[in-house]
Motif scaffolding. Structure first.
Motif, PDB file in Angstrom:
ATOM      1  N   ALA B 204       0.839  -1.203   0.000  1.00 25.69           N
ATOM      2  CA  ALA B 204       0.000   0.000   0.000  1.00 25.69           C
ATOM      3  C   ALA B 204       0.873   1.252   0.000  1.00 25.69           C
ATOM      4  N   TYR B 205       1.964   1.231   0.779  1.00 27.42           N
ATOM      5  CA  TYR B 205       2.856   2.385   0.809  1.00 27.42           C
ATOM      6  C   TYR B 205       3.499   2.591  -0.562  1.00 27.42           C
ATOM      7  N   GLY B 206       3.920   1.493  -1.186  1.00 34.47           N
ATOM      8  CA  GLY B 206       4.497   1.593  -2.532  1.00 34.47           C
ATOM      9  C   GLY B 206       3.514   2.191  -3.514  1.00 34.47           C
ATOM     10  N   ILE B 207       2.243   1.762  -3.410  1.00 34.54           N
ATOM     11  CA  ILE B 207       1.222   2.290  -4.313  1.00 34.54           C
ATOM     12  C   ILE B 207       1.029   3.784  -4.079  1.00 34.54           C
ATOM     13  N   SER B 208       1.076   4.209  -2.793  1.00 26.27           N
ATOM     14  CA  SER B 208       0.897   5.639  -2.524  1.00 26.27           C
ATOM     15  C   SER B 208       2.052   6.437  -3.132  1.00 26.27           C
ATOM     16  N   LEU B 209       3.267   5.868  -3.122  1.00 26.47           N
ATOM     17  CA  LEU B 209       4.400   6.571  -3.738  1.00 26.47           C
ATOM     18  C   LEU B 209       4.214   6.665  -5.253  1.00 26.47           C
ATOM     19  N   LEU B 210       3.761   5.566  -5.861  1.00 32.14           N
ATOM     20  CA  LEU B 210       3.548   5.597  -7.318  1.00 32.14           C
ATOM     21  C   LEU B 210       2.473   6.624  -7.670  1.00 32.14           C
ATOM     22  N   TYR B 211       1.436   6.698  -6.806  1.00 37.34           N
ATOM     23  CA  TYR B 211       0.371   7.677  -7.044  1.00 37.34           C
ATOM     24  C   TYR B 211       0.936   9.091  -6.989  1.00 37.34           C
ATOM     25  N   GLY B 212       1.791   9.334  -6.020  1.00 37.62           N
ATOM     26  CA  GLY B 212       2.365  10.670  -5.914  1.00 37.62           C
ATOM     27  C   GLY B 212       3.281  10.990  -7.078  1.00 37.62           C
ATOM     28  N   ARG B 213       4.012   9.998  -7.531  1.00 34.60           N
ATOM     29  CA  ARG B 213       4.966  10.234  -8.602  1.00 34.60           C
ATOM     30  C   ARG B 213       4.259  10.484  -9.929  1.00 34.60           C
ATOM     31  N   PHE B 214       3.176   9.769 -10.195  1.00 34.81           N
ATOM     32  CA  PHE B 214       2.546   9.854 -11.510  1.00 34.81           C
ATOM     33  C   PHE B 214       1.187  10.551 -11.477  1.00 34.81           C
ATOM     34  N   GLY B 215       0.655  10.821 -10.297  1.00 37.09           N
ATOM     35  CA  GLY B 215      -0.614  11.524 -10.211  1.00 37.09           C
ATOM     36  C   GLY B 215      -1.806  10.710 -10.660  1.00 37.09           C
ATOM     37  N   THR B 216      -1.667   9.400 -10.728  1.00 39.91           N
ATOM     38  CA  THR B 216      -2.793   8.565 -11.131  1.00 39.91           C
ATOM     39  C   THR B 216      -2.591   7.168 -10.582  1.00 39.91           C
ATOM     40  N   LEU B 217      -3.702   6.432 -10.468  1.00 39.17           N
ATOM     41  CA  LEU B 217      -3.605   5.046 -10.024  1.00 39.17           C
ATOM     42  C   LEU B 217      -3.761   4.089 -11.194  1.00 39.17           C
ATOM     43  N   ASP B 218      -3.947   4.645 -12.406  1.00 41.17           N
ATOM     44  CA  ASP B 218      -4.224   3.794 -13.554  1.00 41.17           C
ATOM     45  C   ASP B 218      -2.924   3.284 -14.161  1.00 41.17           C
ATOM     46  N   LEU B 219      -2.868   1.964 -14.385  1.00 44.09           N
ATOM     47  CA  LEU B 219      -1.617   1.367 -14.866  1.00 44.09           C
ATOM     48  C   LEU B 219      -1.220   1.880 -16.244  1.00 44.09           C
ATOM     49  N   SER B 220      -2.185   1.965 -17.155  1.00 41.95           N
ATOM     50  CA  SER B 220      -1.808   2.332 -18.519  1.00 41.95           C
ATOM     51  C   SER B 220      -1.387   3.798 -18.586  1.00 41.95           C
ATOM     52  N   THR B 221      -2.011   4.668 -17.769  1.00 40.47           N
ATOM     53  CA  THR B 221      -1.592   6.067 -17.743  1.00 40.47           C
ATOM     54  C   THR B 221      -0.185   6.188 -17.169  1.00 40.47           C
ATOM     55  N   ILE B 222       0.097   5.395 -16.136  1.00 39.82           N
ATOM     56  CA  ILE B 222       1.449   5.401 -15.577  1.00 39.82           C
ATOM     57  C   ILE B 222       2.449   4.962 -16.639  1.00 39.82           C
ATOM     58  N   ALA B 223       2.084   3.898 -17.376  1.00 46.15           N
ATOM     59  CA  ALA B 223       2.993   3.409 -18.426  1.00 46.15           C
ATOM     60  C   ALA B 223       3.243   4.503 -19.452  1.00 46.15           C
ATOM     61  N   ALA B 224       2.176   5.229 -19.815  1.00 45.19           N
ATOM     62  CA  ALA B 224       2.347   6.295 -20.798  1.00 45.19           C
ATOM     63  C   ALA B 224       3.250   7.400 -20.251  1.00 45.19           C
ATOM     64  N   GLN B 225       3.111   7.691 -18.950  1.00 49.22           N
ATOM     65  CA  GLN B 225       3.972   8.713 -18.344  1.00 49.22           C
ATOM     66  C   GLN B 225       5.418   8.281 -18.327  1.00 49.22           C
ATOM     67  N   ILE B 226       5.636   6.984 -18.089  1.00 48.58           N
ATOM     68  CA  ILE B 226       7.015   6.492 -18.103  1.00 48.58           C
ATOM     69  C   ILE B 226       7.609   6.721 -19.482  1.00 48.58           C
ATOM     70  N   ALA B 227       6.782   6.556 -20.524  1.00 49.52           N
ATOM     71  CA  ALA B 227       7.271   6.756 -21.878  1.00 49.52           C
ATOM     72  C   ALA B 227       7.724   8.204 -22.078  1.00 49.52           C
ATOM     73  N   TRP B 228       7.054   9.142 -21.384  1.00 47.55           N
ATOM     74  CA  TRP B 228       7.445  10.546 -21.508  1.00 47.55           C
ATOM     75  C   TRP B 228       8.669  10.864 -20.660  1.00 47.55           C
ATOM     76  N   MET B 229       8.671  10.350 -19.465  1.00 49.68           N
ATOM     77  CA  MET B 229       9.700  10.720 -18.491  1.00 49.68           C
ATOM     78  C   MET B 229      10.477   9.478 -18.103  1.00 49.68           C
ATOM     79  N   PRO B 230      11.616   9.247 -18.687  1.00 51.74           N
ATOM     80  CA  PRO B 230      12.380   8.053 -18.323  1.00 51.74           C
ATOM     81  C   PRO B 230      12.691   8.066 -16.822  1.00 51.74           C
ATOM     82  N   PRO B 231      12.314   7.000 -16.115  1.00 53.02           N
ATOM     83  CA  PRO B 231      12.447   7.009 -14.662  1.00 53.02           C
ATOM     84  C   PRO B 231      13.773   6.448 -14.175  1.00 53.02           C
ATOM     85  N   ALA B 232      14.797   6.384 -15.063  1.00 56.52           N
ATOM     86  CA  ALA B 232      15.999   5.613 -14.744  1.00 56.52           C
ATOM     87  C   ALA B 232      16.542   5.920 -13.351  1.00 56.52           C
TER      88      ALA B 232
END
Lengths: 103, 577
Positions: B204-232
């Motif tokens: 749950a804590y990990g999910i809250s961090l991902l939510y904060g980082r990407f501003g969404t809980l949706d997997l495909s939107t997160i994937a699209a954001q990763i495509a824009w912003m390389p998270p290396a």
């Protein structure tokens, strides 16, 4: 006046998370470990609400926090039921007392 | 776009029909809960009710699969422009896993009924009397955990993933302690619930961090954001992913989240052990693949692919080796099979490593993701057959002798030839010896790994680990077979197994023989075809590109382009620091 911002909430959540981890790692009591897990869950809830208030402006983070509260309650209910059963059979709720299953 | 638009939206009947398997399961849960009030506490009648519900769900699942195969879109989302990302999906991928879970569930209910018959025989005998009276509650819990697993494989949203994992886990904790008088059951469930609470909280804590980082809980939107912003080099992203991975690793029982597994499997009633060893693992793998698939389609992640493949590969190798090494010195057959299931989770994670390795740059890898997926599908199908067979045979012996210790299997070749023979076949199949299904599964896995190693040469390490582990596992499987056939004690009475149980274990053995011989290549082809069908179907309907169930696989992966199109529409702005 110091304005309270996102960072404050995140630090609070991170502090709660660390407390929870510490409790889970050191307690010799099942209820203590459960409380540690609840601390971590609440850290996640604070994170979600803070991010949703200061960053996204959407309600989804707050809804997620509500769900986490419900999940925590459900988990506590089932965990306590299992503790009671364990106590009835072993006379303690120290997880290390259960030593029949080893290897 | 705010998902809480004021105009109320409810799904139409046609949309709901695509989730008929889940709805039928929910109706069955309610029926099983209410039935004892109406007809009194009659566990066997309730078992038949549950079985009827599961079979109805199975039928609905097949009907939905046909519909989805014909191009129906299995998403629940309100009409909006641009379309909102769905939370739950009934696509080919999830339908394969749902069918798989329901078939397993039917087998478990059947196993329980056989056990109930035994319980009536042994009523009052110390050690052998089983808690038959808990029947209705047992089925409520079993069906609810099945419902959670079905949601797990269909979820596209981090919150739904969390809820689904909990829906699957919470009843499982209680299932382990079904026999309230059993000290082992109490210990096992305590360990299970502790591990589960810790890993869920971290997730749950990990999910809250991902939510904060990407501003969404949706997997495909997160994937699209990763495509824009390389998270290396993005610590928040990797910490969030680590938390999410912890929760999934707990369900799959991958090292280091495997510690609960042997204790729980030994302490739980044997039906529950079978259920957890097959279904919980399959659902966890389905979820893992769903997440990997969502994240891997973005090319920007290709810098991270090599370390990520390393991570999954190392995890797979360690899981496999730890499982096999620990199994060597066990005396309880249930526990040996528990460690064996950890080892098999390791083999299946290797297929996951192929998928990760092949992600990022779709053009360079061509057919690889499909090969990895096909290997995994074939492995799962064979794995469920061998495990139901092996656990079923163990159950038949344990119910008769009152123990699942290795010594209970002494001379089984004479005492119960029709239990010993299928048990031996299942064990040989678990090793991966021809001409059995287990060999076919390992063969497809190794071929896929070899293909992937052509692109990433270090994957040969995984091939070596898999082969060495197979040799290692031979020892402890053969130990059981030796106990059954090469030792005997004339004082031991014959084991009388009930007819239903004999049918079940022998059917598994025959199926394994067929899968290893006549159905060897059909298995590969069927798995390959499923693998082309299971990938994430894009949200905008593209019926002309959807292959018919008997058609040829499409040349390219259908996942890439539509997701990019999706990202242009409603991606929230980037907020993270």
């Amino acid at each position: 006046m110091l304005a309270i911002g996102l960072t404050h909430y995140l630090v609070l959540a991170a502090f709660l998370f660390c407390c929870g981890l510490y409790v889970m790692a050191t307690k010799r009591n099942a209820v203590g470990i459960l409380i540690g897990a609840e601390l971590v869950l609440n850290a996640a809830g604070i994170n979600l609400v803070a991010f949703s208030r200061y960053e996204t402006g959407l309600a989804d983070g707050q809804i997620a926090a509500l769900f986490i509260i419900v999940l925590a309650a459900a988990e506590a209910a089932i965990a306590i039921a299992i503790f009671v059963n364990y106590y009835r059979l072993l006379g303690t709720i120290d997880p290390d007392a259960g030593d029949r299953l080893r290897g | 776009m705010n998902p809480l638009t004021p105009n109320t939206w409810l799904p139409t009947a046609a949309e709901l029909r695509l989730f008929a398997p889940e709805l039928i399961l929910i109706a069955t849960i309610v029926a099983v809960l209410v039935a004892p009030i109406l007809i009194g506490r009659r566990p066997v009648a309730v078992a038949f009710l549950a079985l009827a519900g599961v079979l109805a769900g199975l039928y609905a699942c097949g009907a939905v699969a046909v519909q989805v195969g014909a191009g129906a879109q299995g998403v629940l989302s309100p009409p909006a422009e641009p379309p909102l990302p769905p939370m739950l999906m009934a696509d080919r991928f999830s339908l394969f896993f749902k069918l798989f879970l329901l078939v397993t569930l039917a087998a478990i209910v059947w196993l329980w009924m056989i056990g109930a018959g035994q319980a009536q025989r042994w009523a009052g005998v110390e050690n052998r009397a089983r808690p038959l009276a808990a029947g209705p509650e047992f089925f409520v819990l079993l069906l609810t955990s099945a419902l959670g697993m079905m949601l797990m494989v269909g979820s596209l949203n981090l919150l739904v993933i969390l809820i689904a994992i909990e829906t699957a886990s919470l009843p499982s904790y209680a299932l382990v302690a079904t026999d309230k008088r059993s000290r082992l059951g109490a210990e096992a469930s305590l360990k299970y619930v502790m591990f589960g609470a810790v890993s869920t909280a971290i997730m749950a804590y990990g999910i809250s961090l991902l939510y904060g980082r990407f501003g969404t809980l949706d997997l495909s939107t997160i994937a699209a954001q990763i495509a824009w912003m390389p998270p290396a080099a993005d610590l928040v992203f990797w910490l969030g992913l680590l938390g999410l991975g912890t929760g999934i690793a707990f369900k799959v029982a991958a090292v280091p989240m495997h510690l609960w597994c042997p204790d729980v499997f030994e302490g739980a009633p044997i039906e529950v052990t079978t259920w957890l060893s097959v279904a919980s693992k399959a659902a966890g793998l389905g979820l893992l693949l769903r997440v990997v698939e969502a994240f891997s389609a973005s090319a920007a992640l290709s810098d991270a692919v090599v370390p990520l493949t390393w991570a999954v590969g190392v995890l797979a190798s360690v899981t496999c080796t730890v499982g096999n090494l620990a199994a060597l010195r066990q005396e309880s057959v249930k526990r040996i099979l528990a460690y064996s299931s950890i080892a098999h989770a390791g083999y299946m994670l290797m297929a996951g490593a192929i998928l990760v390795a092949a992600s990022g740059d779709a053009a360079a890898h061509g057919d690889l993701p499909r090969a990895g997926m096909a290997a995994l599908v074939a492995y799962l199908l064979v794995y469920v057959t061998m495990n139901v067979g092996a656990f079923g045979a163990t159950a038949l012996v344990a119910w008769q002798t009152g123990s699942d210790h290795l010594s209970s299997f002494t001379g089984l070749g004479r005492r119960a030839p029709w239990v010993a023979l299928p048990m031996a076949l299942c064990l040989f199949s678990l090793v991966g010896l021809p001409p059995l299904g287990g060999f076919a599964a390992k063969w497809f896995l190794l071929v896929a790994l070899g293909k992937a190693a052509g692109v990433h040469p270090w994957l040969w390490v995984l091939v070596t680990v898999a082969v060495l582990n197979t040799a290692l596992s031979l020892y402890y499987y053969v130990r059981i077979i030796r106990q059954m056939y090469l030792t005997d004690d004339d004082a031991l009475p014959p084991v009388r197994a009930p007819g239903g149980g004999l049918v079940m274990v022998n059917a598994c053995a025959v199926l394994l023989l067929l899968l290893g011989t006549l159905w060897f290549s059909p298995l590969g082809q069927r798995a390959g075809r499923l693998a082309t069908h299971v990938f994430y179907s894009p949200v905008p309907a593209r019926p002309q590109e959807v292959p018919s169930p008997t058609g040829h696989p499409p040349a390219a992966l259908p996942a890439e382009a539509p997701r990019m199109a999706l990202s242009a529409g409603h991606t929230p702005p980037y907020h993270g620091k």
